[in-house]
Each structure stands twice: as C-alpha cells, then as structure tokens.
Design an enzyme around this catalytic site. Structure first.
Site, PDB file in Angstrom:
ATOM      1  N   GLU A  10      26.223 -52.455   4.571  1.00 56.22           N
ATOM      2  CA  GLU A  10      25.235 -51.734   3.769  1.00 56.22           C
ATOM      3  C   GLU A  10      25.234 -52.252   2.329  1.00 56.22           C
ATOM      4  O   GLU A  10      26.281 -52.500   1.740  1.00 56.22           O
ATOM      5  CB  GLU A  10      25.585 -50.240   3.782  1.00 56.22           C
ATOM      6  CG  GLU A  10      24.682 -49.380   2.918  1.00 56.22           C
ATOM      7  CD  GLU A  10      25.194 -47.953   2.815  1.00 56.22           C
ATOM      8  OE1 GLU A  10      24.404 -47.076   2.436  1.00 56.22           O
ATOM      9  OE2 GLU A  10      26.383 -47.725   3.103  1.00 56.22           O
ATOM     10  N   LYS A  51      16.896 -46.136   5.637  1.00 50.89           N
ATOM     11  CA  LYS A  51      17.843 -45.080   6.015  1.00 50.89           C
ATOM     12  C   LYS A  51      17.159 -43.716   5.979  1.00 50.89           C
ATOM     13  O   LYS A  51      16.543 -43.331   4.984  1.00 50.89           O
ATOM     14  CB  LYS A  51      19.034 -45.121   5.053  1.00 50.89           C
ATOM     15  CG  LYS A  51      20.186 -44.220   5.409  1.00 50.89           C
ATOM     16  CD  LYS A  51      21.323 -44.473   4.420  1.00 50.89           C
ATOM     17  CE  LYS A  51      22.578 -43.692   4.752  1.00 50.89           C
ATOM     18  NZ  LYS A  51      23.660 -43.989   3.792  1.00 50.89           N
ATOM     19  N   CYS A  88      25.388 -46.442   7.613  1.00 54.39           N
ATOM     20  CA  CYS A  88      26.444 -45.613   7.031  1.00 54.39           C
ATOM     21  C   CYS A  88      26.485 -44.218   7.656  1.00 54.39           C
ATOM     22  O   CYS A  88      26.751 -44.044   8.822  1.00 54.39           O
ATOM     23  CB  CYS A  88      26.257 -45.562   5.519  1.00 54.39           C
ATOM     24  SG  CYS A  88      27.628 -44.787   4.611  1.00 54.39           S
TER      25      CYS A  88
END
Length: 481
Positions: free
Chosen positions: A239, A304, A358
């Site tokens: 990430e 995300k 994540c």
C-alpha cells in the site's frame, strides 16, 4: 482460552437481577477487553497524529468505551433472556454474541477488529466452517461452548445437563471431522501464476518524506528485479508504495512502465489518487492500487472502499476528538480520504484477480464480492508500519487468513514492513516474513474459480442470528420465569 472466555460472564448474566445490571456487566467486560486489543491506537494518534500522549490515551479510551457498547448489548440481551427462559438461556449465548458482532461490523464506525472467531485463525479444522458463515460461524461455535459450560453449572437436572454436554461434544466432533476432510481435499485449478511480493520495510517516518521519496521507489524497484530474476509474472508492491501521483508524474509512470516491459511482468502497486484538476489542498484523495501490464498499459485501478479509523479518517469526530476541538489537527496530520465505490477486477494473462487494501482485509462481506465477481486470486496490499512492533500487525494478518478460507482462494499479501505472506484456501500459511526485514517472497500459486456458500450468499448466517435474537427478545417481553 477463547473457548471458555465467555463462560464467567454468561454465568454472571444468568444471575443478573435486571437487564440493566446485565448491560453494566457487559460494558465493563467490553471496555477492559478492548484495552488489550486496541491499546496501540494511542501510539498511532500520538506518533503520527501529532497529539500529546495524554490526549492520545484519552482518544484510545474513548474508542474502547465505544466498542464496549456491543458486549453491553450482549449483557442486556442475555440478562433479559435469563429472566424469561431460565438456565436454557445460556445455550442461546452464541446467537446473542454473533448478533452483536454483525452489528459491530455494520454500525458505529464498523470497527470489526478481533472478533471472537479470529482467535481460531491457526486452528485449521475449526477454521474450515468459515466457508459457510465467515468468521461469524466460528464465533458462534466458540461462544456456544462457553454457553454450554455456563449451562452445566446452573442447570440442576442431570438429564438436561447430559444432553447439553453430549450435543456440544457431537457438534465439536462434527466440525473437526468436516475440517479434517476439507483439509485433505484437492481443489481444481484453472491455472498457475508465479507471484513476487515486495517488502521494502520503509519506516512510516520516511514513507512520506519528500527527500526520500524517489529512494523509496528505487528500493521497491531493486526488490522487483530480484523477483523477476526468480521468474515472477506478477509483482505486488505494498500500500502507498509509490508516493507520487501516477497520473501527474510522467517520469515516475514511465519508469514503472519500463520496468514492467523490461522484465515482462505485471506490476501491481499501492498508489493514491487525487481529483484531476482539483485544488491540491482541498481536492478529494483516494487510497488506491494500480496494475500495469507488460505493454505498459494501466489494466487495474482500484480505490480503497473501507478506510482506517484514525489512519485515514477520524470517526465520529465530535465524540472521539473531544468535541471537535482537536479534529482539525488529527485530520491534517493523519489524512482525510474519500472511500472508493467500485469493486474493480483486473486480469493477469486472462486470469481475473482483485486487490484490496490494508484494513479492508478484516471485512468478509467486502472481500467476498471480489470472489463472486470472478477473481481467481486475492491480493492484499498493506502498510502496517503505523503500528510498529505492537500486536496490531499480527492481529491484522490473523484476520486476513480467514478471507482465503471463506472464498476458497489463495491469498497473497504484500506488506510494507510485514507480515508479507502466502495463504492457501484452507488457511495454511505457506510462507511468511518477519517484521521490518527488507525482502521479497516469490512463489507459484494455483488460481481457483470455484465458489463457496459464503462467497455466493454472504452474511446470511450472521444476519439470521440477529433476526433470531430480535425474535427471542420480542417474545420475552413481559414474561418472567
């Protein structure tokens, strides 16, 4: 300890003089247990949010008090059921517990961190039932054993106690036999892919340092060359591995394209996006992932969808930032990102894959959509550098393991500072790295296209527990035993 952890609380709730007392018992339990699970959040907001240590601890305590609302709801519910149904209410404990877990995953700020079932991430036979009801079904089983133990203490009649004990033993045996059978099954492959996972181990203090930005990219490039020399066809970076705006920095974009072309590989990397043409200070910004194919084309762009509380946004700011007086500072230091909206699926050599970022690894309902849309490989890119050597990186990885089992997919994970790993569809950790060690993992992984009950139907089991809990609570109104 997870198998017996709820037994003392359940016993206390069965003897609670009122539902309000049960609520208080659950609240104390939830607040104290949360301190052990999320103590590290104070370090994050102090070290990277610019807050003083007393204020950081206060924010962490407020988070624990918020999370305690769900065990308190369990306490209220169990105390009320005990007044209506008597000792058998203990056998309903797993229904109430899972009902609060699904609520925790979808209300407040959706912080479903370290649910009870995650304690079994290394218990492979038990883990296999996650393919039907995700982590919630494992929580149900674990909470159920505590409920049976409490029932054996309070029930005075021998025959019901014997029946409960035998039923619990039968269920455990059935789960174990099923798990052992699943672990022996060979899954039908639709292809294989050699994957390289880059762990550059860049400290959080250095990650966004403009003076070191290009040097950090070069560290990833060097590890990528090592992966390419070992035959990797797909190389995944963690990430936010590229601290430049890809669309606005042609020099960086060209270097990445040349790398993919030179070694004939697909390059997947974490890279944020900002509104095109917007004010750089005020435009929306997304945490993102991109993938370049060997011809240099951008073949995947994903934003995300689930953001990290305190890491990418400040949840319920008016409460957790002391009336909003310090929210501006926290947001400025930590960042205020915009959630994405599209479940993007890319492809490597015609084989679909998805990347999630994540914190998204803790949401079974999100990851299952990628599998249901055809992804044959799950790629998790993350940066756990925020959390240092606390328990958080280990907790985070343990939860990610479940996503492989729930969807019957190989899971490959590229983490900036670790834990980088390869997990098979049965939850076996085939390879993993240590924290803060620069390295690259290269491994050939099978690609799978089958589906599980969970990937097809989602949280049917957990929502069913919530519906059952609501029905039992409604039926208990005005009744007392």
């Amino acid at each position: 300890m997870a198998w017996v952890a709820l037994a003392p609380l359940t016993l206390a709730l069965l003897e609670a003089p009122s539902p309000a007392h049960g609520f208080r018992l659950g609240y104390v339990t939830g607040a104290i247990s949360s301190l052990g699970l999320v103590y590290w959040t104070s370090m994050v907001v102090v070290q990277y949010g610019g807050l003083s240590q007393p204020v950081g601890i206060a924010v962490m305590v407020l988070l624990c008090l918020a999370l305690a609302l769900f065990p308190s709801l369990f306490g209220w519910t169990m105390a009320r059921w005990a007044r209506t149904y008597g000792p058998p209410a203990a056998l309903l404990a797993p229904v109430a517990w899972v009902a609060t877990e699904i609520l925790r995953a979808h209300t407040l700020f959706s912080f479903a961190w370290c649910l009870l079932g995650y304690s079994q991430h290394a218990n492979l036979p038990v883990l296999q039932i996650a393919r039907y009801g995700a982590v919630y079904m494992v929580s149900f089983l674990v909470a159920g054993i505590s409920g049976v133990l409490a029932y054996l203490v309070v029930e005075r009649s021998r025959r019901p106690r014997l029946a409960a004990a035998l039923a619990a033993a039968f269920v455990l045996a059935a789960v174990w036999v099923h798990g052992a059978w699943r672990l022996r099954q060979r899954l039908q492959e639709v292809g294989r892919l050699k994957v390289g996972l880059v762990q550059a181990s860049i400290l959080q203090d250095e990650k966004w340092d403009a003076a070191q930005a290009w040097r950090n990219v070069e560290r990833h490039l060097e590890l990528t060359r090592r992966a390419a020399h070992q035959g990797a066809r797909l190389v995944a970076w963690p990430e936010s591995a590229v601290p430049f705006l890809f669309d606005r920095t042609p020099v960086v974009a060209q270097v990445l394209r040349q790398t993919a072309a030179e070694y004939g590989l697909y390059l997947l990397f974490g890279n944020d996006d900002r509104d095109e043409g917007g004010d750089e200070e005020r435009g929306r910004i997304w945490v993102g992932a991109k993938m370049i194919d060997p011809s240099g084309r951008l073949v995947l762009r994903y934003h995300k969808m689930r953001l990290v509380p305190f890491g990418e946004y400040v949840p319920i700011q008016s409460v957790l930032t002391l009336g909003g007086r310090i929210s501006a500072k926290v947001v400025q230091e930590v960042g205020e990102f915009t959630p994405g909206e599209d479940y993007a699926v890319g492809a490597v050599d015609g084989h679909p894959l998805s990347a999630f970022i994540c914190y998204e690894a803790i949401f079974p309902d999100l990851v299952r959509v990628f599998a249901s849309r055809g992804a044959q490989l799950l790629v998790n890119i993350t940066n756990d550098g925020w959390y240092g050597r606390t328990s958080a990186p280990y907790q985070h990885f343990a939860m990610a393991v479940f996503r492989a089992v729930e969807n019957e997919r190989y899971l490959v994970r590229a983490a900036n500072t670790g834990i980088t790993a390869v997990v098979d569809p049965h939850g076996r950790v085939l390879e993993r790295t240590e924290l803060f060690v620069p390295t690259v993992v290269v491994r050939e992984v099978p690609l799978l296209a089958g589906t599980t009950f969970y990937s097809r139907h989602g949280d049917l089991f957990a929502w069913g527990c919530l519906a059952a809990a609501a029905a039992l609570t409604t039926a208990s109104r005005g009744k007392s035993r």
